[in-house]
Design a protein around this motif. Structure first.
Motif, short mmCIF file in Angstrom:
data_model
loop_
_atom_site.label_atom_id
_atom_site.label_comp_id
_atom_site.label_asym_id
_atom_site.label_seq_id
_atom_site.Cartn_x
_atom_site.Cartn_y
_atom_site.Cartn_z
N ALA A 275 0.86 -1.19 0.00
CA ALA A 275 0.00 0.00 0.00
C ALA A 275 0.89 1.24 0.00
CB ALA A 275 -0.91 -0.02 1.21
N VAL A 276 1.50 1.50 -1.15
CA VAL A 276 2.53 2.54 -1.25
C VAL A 276 1.97 3.94 -1.39
CG1 VAL A 276 4.27 0.97 -2.19
CG2 VAL A 276 2.72 2.17 -3.76
N GLY A 277 0.66 4.08 -1.67
CA GLY A 277 0.08 5.41 -1.73
C GLY A 277 0.23 6.10 -0.38
N SER A 278 0.69 7.35 -0.41
CA SER A 278 0.86 8.19 0.78
C SER A 278 2.09 7.84 1.60
CB SER A 278 -0.37 8.13 1.71
OG SER A 278 -1.58 8.27 1.00
N HIS A 279 2.93 6.89 1.15
CA HIS A 279 4.06 6.45 1.95
C HIS A 279 5.38 6.50 1.16
CE1 HIS A 279 0.88 5.15 4.55
NE2 HIS A 279 1.73 4.68 5.45
N SER A 280 6.42 6.93 1.84
CA SER A 280 7.75 6.99 1.24
C SER A 280 8.76 6.32 2.16
CB SER A 280 8.16 8.46 1.01
OG SER A 280 8.22 9.16 2.25
N PRO A 281 9.91 5.91 1.62
CA PRO A 281 10.94 5.32 2.47
C PRO A 281 11.61 6.40 3.32
CG PRO A 281 11.77 5.54 0.25
CD PRO A 281 10.31 5.95 0.21
N HIS A 282 12.02 6.05 4.51
CA HIS A 282 12.70 7.00 5.38
C HIS A 282 14.19 7.02 5.03
CE1 HIS A 282 13.44 9.51 8.82
NE2 HIS A 282 14.38 8.68 9.24
N ARG A 283 14.64 8.15 4.54
CA ARG A 283 16.06 8.32 4.20
C ARG A 283 16.56 9.61 4.83
NH1 ARG A 283 17.28 9.64 -1.79
NH2 ARG A 283 17.64 11.74 -1.02
N VAL A 284 17.70 9.56 5.46
CA VAL A 284 18.28 10.74 6.10
C VAL A 284 19.44 11.25 5.27
CG1 VAL A 284 19.41 11.64 8.16
CG2 VAL A 284 17.60 9.91 8.38
N GLY A 285 19.40 12.54 4.92
CA GLY A 285 20.52 13.15 4.20
C GLY A 285 20.56 12.79 2.73
N LEU A 286 21.67 13.08 2.11
CA LEU A 286 21.86 12.84 0.68
C LEU A 286 21.90 11.35 0.37
CD1 LEU A 286 24.56 15.56 -0.14
CD2 LEU A 286 22.08 15.68 -0.52
N PHE A 287 21.47 11.02 -0.85
CA PHE A 287 21.44 9.62 -1.26
C PHE A 287 22.84 9.05 -1.47
CE2 PHE A 287 21.87 6.69 -4.85
CZ PHE A 287 21.16 5.61 -4.36
N SER A 288 22.99 7.78 -1.14
CA SER A 288 24.16 6.99 -1.53
C SER A 288 23.71 5.54 -1.67
CB SER A 288 25.29 7.10 -0.49
OG SER A 288 24.94 6.40 0.69
N TYR A 289 24.42 4.79 -2.49
CA TYR A 289 24.06 3.39 -2.64
C TYR A 289 24.35 2.60 -1.37
CZ TYR A 289 22.90 4.03 -7.52
OH TYR A 289 22.29 4.43 -8.68
N GLU A 290 25.29 3.09 -0.56
CA GLU A 290 25.54 2.45 0.73
C GLU A 290 24.32 2.58 1.64
OE1 GLU A 290 29.14 3.07 -1.40
OE2 GLU A 290 27.64 4.56 -0.77
N LYS A 291 23.67 3.75 1.61
CA LYS A 291 22.45 3.94 2.40
C LYS A 291 21.32 3.06 1.88
CE LYS A 291 23.31 8.70 3.92
NZ LYS A 291 22.84 10.11 3.85
N LEU A 292 21.22 2.91 0.57
CA LEU A 292 20.19 2.04 0.00
C LEU A 292 20.42 0.59 0.46
CD1 LEU A 292 18.73 2.08 -3.55
CD2 LEU A 292 19.65 -0.05 -2.68
N GLN A 293 21.67 0.15 0.44
CA GLN A 293 21.99 -1.21 0.88
C GLN A 293 21.64 -1.41 2.35
OE1 GLN A 293 26.11 -1.35 -0.21
NE2 GLN A 293 25.68 -1.82 -2.37
N ALA A 294 21.92 -0.39 3.16
CA ALA A 294 21.61 -0.47 4.59
C ALA A 294 20.10 -0.51 4.81
CB ALA A 294 22.24 0.70 5.33
N TYR A 295 19.37 0.28 4.03
CA TYR A 295 17.91 0.31 4.15
C TYR A 295 17.33 -1.07 3.82
CZ TYR A 295 13.08 1.88 3.47
OH TYR A 295 11.71 2.04 3.56
N ALA A 296 17.80 -1.66 2.71
CA ALA A 296 17.33 -2.99 2.32
C ALA A 296 17.71 -4.03 3.38
CB ALA A 296 17.91 -3.38 0.97
N SER A 297 18.87 -3.85 4.00
CA SER A 297 19.32 -4.78 5.03
C SER A 297 18.40 -4.74 6.25
CB SER A 297 20.75 -4.45 5.44
OG SER A 297 21.21 -5.32 6.45
#
Length: 441
Positions: A275-297
């Motif tokens: 149910a992705v309507g109205s919802h976004s992933p929580h990310r702090v600061g500028l994007f990096s692929y390391e942050k994406l990997q940590a989020y998925a982890s």
């Protein structure tokens, strides 16, 4: 004399403007849902809809995936027009799970794309009998770094990029190949269901600081040879990646399934946007692929921790249904109370023929919706006793499906991509609940 000419010209201009305005726009229809003819039609159809249920035989399950990365760069779809992708950050896939109980065979398919392409669904369904499959439950991960080019029609191509029949052919062929291979690999199996609250990983993007739908939901499949697969769904938009990048990517869902499949306990993983309507992933600061990997982890961790302690059950009920969802006139708004006339909307985006999909496994029901189903509607689904997994993008797209009380907000979800009026989210939720109450368990 000159002054009179100016006045006449001004009056004529004003008259033409008024005529043009009322030819293009009209008032939003705020009549209550119960008074809408399309709602009454939906209730009539619901009474005559049959749920195809099998309760005999041995349950079997199989899975497979196929690469759907184009051989040449294609147009990115997401965050507006970005042109062709510049490099492949990670390959895109179509993933399939086959469920079989006696003579009934149902597939689950998920695309590493923003949406499930309607043309692809149409062609895949036409080929199902040749693969020995009765029905398919379609979904997508909703990445905003996938490719378009799989829609026809001027307005749809402005959204999904210019139509490329070769991309449709690629998607259809790889989907059928994946389904066929999964079917060939079925073995007797069992399932387990679990959900985890991950509040810190999702934001309410419609109402800053508002409530969220926090649950990661997962079905585990285990074959008699011990191999396991995980189907998971989460309500955060796949928009973790920086919008400015022009890399082809499956965003955090792609990284999630890679991490799951790297674990020795998991042979196969699939993700479907929840149910992705109205919802976004929580990310702090500028994007990096390391942050994406940590989020998925963070998402993968509870799934992997639970895998050896779950009670796996035999499947004694496998059911499937598609319920037609009649629509009223489109209501693409330009202001709070004015919309584009339906004639012009249909000229631009065509006519939609959405359905709601239902896939039953014992007491659990997967519900596929034709849009961005809002997480703010999830707690209105009457599934306290028998759990339901709501997924988005089941093969048609009618915009954001949000609670009617938020219709007044001047937000992209509520205005420019809420295509069918103030009660669409309430309407879809009501039909889901009515159907779940009729479904045999």
């Amino acid at each position: 004399m000159a002054g009179r000419k100016i006045l006449r010209a001004a009056a004529g201009g004003i008259l033409i403007s008024f005529i043009t305005y009322f030819a293009l726009f009209q008032r939003v229809d705020h009549r209550p849902l119960a008074e809408q003819p399309y709602y009454q039609l939906a209730l009539q159809q619901l009474d005559s809809t049959s749920f195809l249920l099998n309760q005999n035989g041995t349950f079997e399950v199989g899975w497979s995936k196929r690469n759907i990365t184009p051989s040449e760069p294609a147009h990115l779809m997401g965050y507006g027009w970005k042109g062709d992708y510049q490099r492949v950050q990670d390959s895109l896939w179509v993933r399939s799970i086959i469920l079989r109980l006696d003579t009934m065979v149902v597939g689950i398919v998920s695309y590493d794309l923003m949406l499930t392409p309607p043309l692809v669904v149409e062609q895949v369904q036409a080929a199902l009998s040749s693969v020995g499959i009765d029905y398919v439950y379609f979904s997508a991960i909703h990445t905003h770094k996938g490719y378009g080019g799989w829609e026809q029609g001027f307005g749809r191509e402005l959204i999904a990029d210019w139509y490329d029949p070769n991309l449709v052919k690629l998607l259809v062929n790889q989907t059928i190949a994946s389904l066929r291979e999964a079917h060939e690999r079925v073995l007797p199996g069992k399932i387990a269901y679990v959900q985890f609250a991950l509040d810190s990983l999702v934001n309410n993007r419609l109402i800053r600081g508002g409530p969220v739908e926090p649950y990661l939901r997962a079905i585990y499949f285990q074959k008699e040879d011990g191999t396991k697969a995980i189907f998971s769904s989460f309500p955060a938009h796949a928009t973790f990646t920086d919008s400015k990048l022009k890399n082809l990517s499956a965003d955090y869902p792609g990284e999630l399934v890679r991490q799951l499949e790297r674990d020795a306990a998991v042979e196969f993983a699939m993700f479907a946007a929840g149910a992705v309507g109205s919802h976004s992933p929580h990310r702090v600061g500028l994007f990096s692929y390391e942050k994406l990997q940590a989020y998925a982890s963070h998402i993968a961790s509870p799934l992997l921790t639970a895998i050896d302690s779950l009670p796996y059950d035999s499947v004694t009920q496998l059911g499937f249904a598609e319920v037609n969802l009649p629509l009223g006139d489109p209501q693409l708004r330009i202001t709070e109370n004015w919309r584009v006339r339906p004639l012009w909307f249909r000229q631009f985006l065509g006519t939609h023929f959405p359905k709601i999909s239902f896939l039953q496994l014992n007491e659990l029901t997967l519900v596929g919706t034709p849009g961005d189903f809002s997480g703010l509607l999830y707690n209105r689904i009457g599934a306290e006793t028998n759990p339901a997994i709501i997924t988005s993008f089941n093969g048609e797209y009618i915009g954001y499906l949000i609670p009617s009380e938020h219709y007044h907000l001047n937000h992209r979800e509520t205005r420019s991509i809420n295509w069918y009026g103030p009660y669409t989210g309430d309407y879809v939720t009501d039909i889901i609940n009515r159907y779940l109450s009729l479904t045999p368990h």
